[in-house]
Each structure stands twice: as structure tokens, then as C-alpha cells.
Write a protein that holds these residues in place. Structure first.
Motif, mmCIF file in Angstrom:
data_model
loop_
_atom_site.group_PDB
_atom_site.id
_atom_site.type_symbol
_atom_site.label_atom_id
_atom_site.label_comp_id
_atom_site.label_asym_id
_atom_site.label_seq_id
_atom_site.Cartn_x
_atom_site.Cartn_y
_atom_site.Cartn_z
ATOM 1 N N ARG A 120 57.467 -16.048 52.649
ATOM 2 C CA ARG A 120 58.372 -17.004 53.288
ATOM 3 C C ARG A 120 58.225 -16.878 54.801
ATOM 4 O O ARG A 120 57.873 -15.813 55.305
ATOM 5 C CB ARG A 120 59.826 -16.721 52.885
ATOM 6 N N PRO A 121 58.502 -17.920 55.538
ATOM 7 C CA PRO A 121 58.401 -17.827 56.991
ATOM 8 C C PRO A 121 59.185 -16.664 57.590
ATOM 9 O O PRO A 121 58.734 -16.025 58.544
ATOM 10 C CB PRO A 121 58.936 -19.175 57.470
ATOM 11 N N ASP A 122 60.351 -16.357 57.031
ATOM 12 C CA ASP A 122 61.141 -15.263 57.598
ATOM 13 C C ASP A 122 60.505 -13.905 57.348
ATOM 14 O O ASP A 122 60.793 -12.945 58.075
ATOM 15 C CB ASP A 122 62.579 -15.300 57.050
ATOM 16 N N ASP A 123 59.621 -13.784 56.344
ATOM 17 C CA ASP A 123 58.893 -12.531 56.156
ATOM 18 C C ASP A 123 58.036 -12.227 57.373
ATOM 19 O O ASP A 123 57.917 -11.070 57.804
ATOM 20 C CB ASP A 123 57.993 -12.609 54.916
ATOM 21 N N VAL A 124 57.431 -13.255 57.933
ATOM 22 C CA VAL A 124 56.592 -13.097 59.123
ATOM 23 C C VAL A 124 57.462 -12.912 60.364
ATOM 24 O O VAL A 124 57.178 -12.073 61.224
ATOM 25 C CB VAL A 124 55.656 -14.309 59.303
ATOM 26 N N ALA A 125 58.535 -13.670 60.445
ATOM 27 C CA ALA A 125 59.410 -13.606 61.620
ATOM 28 C C ALA A 125 60.016 -12.218 61.786
ATOM 29 O O ALA A 125 60.141 -11.715 62.916
ATOM 30 C CB ALA A 125 60.514 -14.658 61.503
ATOM 31 N N ASP A 126 60.391 -11.578 60.688
ATOM 32 C CA ASP A 126 60.992 -10.245 60.773
ATOM 33 C C ASP A 126 60.003 -9.226 61.322
ATOM 34 O O ASP A 126 60.359 -8.346 62.111
ATOM 35 C CB ASP A 126 61.503 -9.801 59.404
ATOM 36 N N VAL A 127 58.743 -9.320 60.904
ATOM 37 C CA VAL A 127 57.717 -8.409 61.418
ATOM 38 C C VAL A 127 57.462 -8.692 62.893
ATOM 39 O O VAL A 127 57.308 -7.769 63.703
ATOM 40 C CB VAL A 127 56.421 -8.524 60.603
ATOM 41 N N ALA A 128 57.417 -9.974 63.247
ATOM 42 C CA ALA A 128 57.217 -10.338 64.654
ATOM 43 C C ALA A 128 58.319 -9.741 65.521
ATOM 44 O O ALA A 128 58.045 -9.203 66.613
ATOM 45 C CB ALA A 128 57.183 -11.855 64.796
ATOM 46 N N TYR A 129 59.548 -9.824 65.052
ATOM 47 C CA TYR A 129 60.645 -9.285 65.853
ATOM 48 C C TYR A 129 60.497 -7.779 66.026
ATOM 49 O O TYR A 129 60.661 -7.257 67.139
ATOM 50 C CB TYR A 129 62.003 -9.609 65.227
#
Length: 242
Positions: free
Chosen positions: A209-218
Motif C-alpha cells: 500500500r502507498p502508506d507502507d512506502v510512506a512510513d519507511v520514507a518518514y
């Protein structure tokens, strides 16, 4: 008082919008650069509520990208976190890939990073702080048929990020790339393979999911990741492990 200013390219939808949401929820001011003349409803909400802004621009065009970045810097003074996320793909066999396909993909996926990063990196180096995150792809490590230009461009992003880390590191500016796997976005809807094809290759048993990537980015943008630079971080559910 906002903690930081985070600038996201391609933040109108998909992974970029998820990144914008994540950073805003954590208290950062979010600035979005996107090709769309007007922000999506969600992008507009994120920028307004976080105290940021939306700038329409084509990152593939140097003058347009530099104009938008200049406006952002004039408005907010400094970009603490740059997320180069804008990207495009076209599904073509190697023999059917045209010069226009190659130019379009590399102009956005690779040249766009140069166009947006150069004016921001200079200010980061002067301030001796800053984080740059470039969205690459699993395809930059593990190419797939029908994606020759896309995968080549994302391999270029991975290597470009390493050079950034080498050159900017002495100025306390970190650069890492993200390598998402199959993430459920509008771009993935055009893929020729059905979900079941990828699910069989994913140890975690689900697509991303997009938030899977966003959490790592953060995480990569925070002090907790202070000793990480030049890395190509997989977010693939275990689909690849190198």
C-alpha cells in the motif's frame, strides 16, 4: 511551530500523496510539486492543514522545476526533507520502446531529480543539514519484461543517489533511495500481470500500500536513521531481499 518543511514531487496521488499525508500527520509542513494544474482534493487538504503549499510544475523541464523550487524557497525559507517521487512508466517490449518513450521516462524519472534537487541541495549544504529521498523501484534492481526503459531509469536513480550521498555527506546531508515493490496505485493498475502473479512471489502474502512506502520514507528522514546514507531500501514485502 512546524518541525520541518518537506517537499514532495508527484504528491497529488499514490505514493507521493501517502508521503505527504505521513509527514503532515507527524507535524511537518508539506509542499507538493506536481504536473497537475490543480491539486487533488486530498493534496489540497494536506498542504492547507500543514501550512504548506501546492506548486504546479513539470519536473522534466529545468526552468519550470527551478521556478517552482524558487517559489517554495522564497515562501518557506528552507526545505529540510526533499522527496523526489515524481515518476512515470510505459509498458513496452524492448523492440517496441520508442525514442519518445525513452526520453519521456528518463526526463521525468532521472532528469527531474537533477532539476529539483540542485537548487535545494545547495541550500542544504550551506546549512549543513538536510535529507534527500529518491523514489526508485524494485525494478531498478530486478528488471522485468516490458519495462526496459522504466527499469533502466530506476537503476539510474539508485546509482545517482549513491553519488549524492558521496558528494553531500561531508556537508551532513543524507541521501537514500526507496525501492517499492508492487504497490496498489493507479500506475500499478496498468501492469500486464494480475495480482496473483505477484502474490506468489511475496513472502508477506499481500501487495503493498502507498502508506507502507510512506512510513519507511518518514523513518529515513528522521534522526533515528542518522547513520544511513547511500542506501537503496527495499519496500517489497520480501519480494526481493538484496
Amino acid at each position: 511551530m512546524k518541525k520541518r518543511t518537506a517537499l514532495v514531487t508527484g504528491g497529488n496521488r499514490g505514493i507521493g500523496l501517502a508521503m505527504a499525508n505521513k509527514f503532515a500527520k507527524e507535524g511537518d509542513r508539506v509542499v507538493i510539486l506536481d504536473l497537475s494544474a490543480e491539486p487533488s482534493e486530498e493534496a489540497s487538504r494536506v498542504t492547507e492543514e500543514s501550512g504548506g503549499a501546492y506548486f504546479a510544475c513539470d519536473v522534466a523541464k529545468q526552468a519550470d522545476a527551478e521556478r517552482a523550487v524558487r517559489e517554495a524557497l522564497e515562501t518557506f525559507g528552507f526545505v529540510d526533507v526533499l522527496l523526489n517521487n515524481a515518476g512515470i512508466s510505459r509498458w513496452r517490449s524492448f523492440l517496441d520502446t520508442t525514442e519518445e518513450d525513452i526520453d519521456a521516462i528518463f526526463n521525468v524519472n532521472v532528469k527531474g531529480i537533477y532539476n529539483v534537487t540542485r537548487p535545494i541541495a545547495g541550500s542544504m549544504m550551506a546549512a549543513k543539514k538536510g535529507v534527500i529521498l529518491n523514489t526508485a523501484s524494485m525494478g531498478g534492481k530486478w528488471g522485468q519484461p516490458l519495462e526496459s526503459a522504466y527499469c533502466a531509469s530506476k537503476a539510474a536513480v539508485i546509482e545517482l543517489t549513491k553519488i549524492m550521498a558521496m558528494e553531500f555527506g561531508p556537508y551532513n546531508v543524507r541521501a537514500n533511495s526507496l525501492c517499492p515493490g508492487i504497490i496498489k496505485t493507479n500506475m500499478s493498475h496498468d501492469a500486464p500481470h494480475a495480482d496473483d502473479f505477484w502474490l506468489e512471489k511475496t513472502p508477506l502474502g499481500r501487495l503493498g500500500r502507498p502508506d507502507d512506502v510512506a512510513d519507511v520514507a518518514y523513518f529515513l528522514s528522521t534522526h533515528e536513521a542518522r547513520y544511513m546514507t547511500g542506501q537503496a531500501v527495499n519496500v517489497t514485502g520480501g519480494m526481493i531481499m538484496y
